[in-house]
Scaffold this active site. Structure first.
Site, PDB file in Angstrom:
ATOM      1  N   ASP A  70      -5.521  -5.566  -5.642  1.00 56.71           N
ATOM      2  CA  ASP A  70      -4.428  -4.878  -6.227  1.00 56.71           C
ATOM      3  C   ASP A  70      -3.502  -5.355  -7.595  1.00 56.71           C
ATOM      4  O   ASP A  70      -4.171  -5.795  -8.046  1.00 56.71           O
ATOM      5  CB  ASP A  70      -3.316  -5.509  -5.335  1.00 56.71           C
ATOM      6  CG  ASP A  70      -1.908  -4.397  -4.356  1.00 56.71           C
ATOM      7  OD1 ASP A  70      -1.404  -3.271  -5.978  1.00 56.71           O
ATOM      8  OD2 ASP A  70      -1.442  -4.339  -3.537  1.00 56.71           O
ATOM      9  N   GLU A 105       0.418   1.789   1.790  1.00 56.62           N
ATOM     10  CA  GLU A 105       0.588   0.229   1.518  1.00 56.62           C
ATOM     11  C   GLU A 105       2.324  -0.577   0.945  1.00 56.62           C
ATOM     12  O   GLU A 105       2.782  -0.648   1.173  1.00 56.62           O
ATOM     13  CB  GLU A 105      -0.184  -0.397   0.687  1.00 56.62           C
ATOM     14  CG  GLU A 105      -0.113  -1.999   0.032  1.00 56.62           C
ATOM     15  CD  GLU A 105       1.021  -2.051  -0.688  1.00 56.62           C
ATOM     16  OE1 GLU A 105       0.793  -3.622  -0.865  1.00 56.62           O
ATOM     17  OE2 GLU A 105       1.413  -1.866  -1.648  1.00 56.62           O
ATOM     18  N   HIS A 137      -5.256   0.081  -2.536  1.00 61.25           N
ATOM     19  CA  HIS A 137      -4.861   1.260  -2.084  1.00 61.25           C
ATOM     20  C   HIS A 137      -4.118   2.356  -3.202  1.00 61.25           C
ATOM     21  O   HIS A 137      -4.085   2.357  -4.236  1.00 61.25           O
ATOM     22  CB  HIS A 137      -3.513   0.759  -1.336  1.00 61.25           C
ATOM     23  CG  HIS A 137      -2.028   0.909  -2.539  1.00 61.25           C
ATOM     24  ND1 HIS A 137      -1.673   1.353  -3.080  1.00 61.25           N
ATOM     25  CD2 HIS A 137      -2.434  -0.967  -2.397  1.00 61.25           C
ATOM     26  CE1 HIS A 137      -0.225   0.843  -3.457  1.00 61.25           C
ATOM     27  NE2 HIS A 137      -0.633  -0.653  -3.699  1.00 61.25           N
TER      28      HIS A 137
END
Length: 355
Positions: free
Chosen positions: A232, A209, A65
């Protein structure tokens, strides 16, 4: 480790202003970087989807993201001060005295987050964490009328852009969570573009996100993958007063952390680790601080009839601050491992844990 083109892309991405729900600046950078090697499009959520070998029957999705935490203006006072709400998970301790940019119709408007000076606080007030409602953004305006010529209620706000290498491997930025993940997705797609693939691969820069995995939820439904990789940041625990007994031993520079949690398919996890060992790619083992959820991996896993997923966590110090720190060696190892794992798929794998 990374060439000048990759480092330029990394810095541009980190410096971009992409508060949750307003990610178009980062999306444009991501899209332009991949347009010469992939089929790229953006969807109604602001996700950017890059595709390689899209007609193959087995589909793989990578998600990182590029939205970042920030604020949003809710009120302009008679004095020309801007009051705001949070947009994503804000650490109130880090907010006062921050330099910010308001993303207005007039472009980026600089400001600072102010509060009552410490000299004017009562002894009791000095012991309390200041609330968001007791802070404001000062853009130098002397009245509401003057402020409204520059900004408007609803304008999103981000921390001032920054990117700095601290040594040859480690850097800081206000947007490392999770633009480092989006960077890894893009670099992996460029690497895979030069490889023979037996599967379709979709590299997705996702939105929103920080407020509930919203971009990934829509993106994964459109891609409809069989295999999903979430990239992430994760907590680096190589700092004082962080309990390794509770959060594990995760160190900057020793490779991405591969997670053991309900978001991770057991069979896929074995394939990734075997690939790492075969290619001598460093990685770390991580047990997430909660059993499930929190990253785009969860949104991918629970899409449609279920997806075989794996979470790659890039060690991060000072998460959700203006000086988040990551290590280029961890990003490089993640790209190597993702590339070799995906290039190694035959398209005939089964990820059902019990046959």
């Amino acid at each position: 480790m990374f060439n000048k083109t990759s480092m330029k892309f990394l810095e541009q991405l980190m410096r971009s202003a992409s508060p949750t729900g307003y990610e178009s600046e980062a999306a444009k950078i991501f899209k332009n970087y991949l347009s010469d090697c992939c089929d790229v499009k953006c969807d109604v959520m602001g996700n950017t989807i890059a595709a390689l070998n899209p007609d193959a029957p087995v589909r793989v999705m990578l998600a990182g993201h590029y939205d970042e935490i920030g604020f949003q203006i809710v009120y302009i006072s008679e004095e020309g001060l801007l009051y705001f709400r949070t947009n994503g998970g804000i650490d109130k301790l880090n907010v006062p005295s921050s330099e910010v940019d308001i993303l207005s119709a007039n472009g980026r408007i600089p400001g600072v987050i102010g509060k009552k000076p410490i000299h004017l606080l009562t002894p009791a007030e000095r012991e309390k964490v200041i609330e968001i409602k007791d802070m404001w953004i000062d853009i130098g305006a002397s009245s509401r009328k003057e402020a409204e010529k520059l900004v408007a209620v609803g304008d999103p706000v981000v921390m001032r852009e920054n990117f700095r290498m601290l040594n040859k491997n480690r850097f800081i930025s206000k947007g490392t969570d999770d633009k480092i993940g989006a960077f890894i997705v893009a670099e992996t797609m460029r690497r895979l573009a030069a490889r023979k693939l037996n599967v379709a691969v979709f590299g997705v820069g996702t939105t929103q996100e920080e407020v509930g995995l919203r971009g990934a939820t829509a993106g994964v439904y459109a891609v409809n993958p069989h295999i999903g990789f979430g990239i992430d940041v994760g907590f680096a625990t190589d700092l004082p007063d962080i309990s390794k007994k509770q959060y594990g031993d995760i160190t900057l520079g020793k490779g991405p952390a591969l997670s053991h949690s309900c978001d991770n398919n057991i069979v896929l996890g074995k394939i990734i680790r075997a690939t790492a060992k075969a290619h001598k790619i460093p990685y770390q083992e991580s047990v997430a601080h909660r059993a499930t959820g929190g990253t785009d991996t969860a949104a991918m896993q629970l899409s449609r009839g279920g997806v075989a997923t794996a979470l790659f966590s890039i060690p991060n110090r000072y998460m959700h601050s203006q000086v988040e720190m990551c290590d280029l060696r961890d990003a490089a190892a993640a790209i190597d491992l993702l590339t070799e794992t995906i290039a190694g798929f035959t398209g005939n794998e089964s990820f059902i844990p019990v046959e």
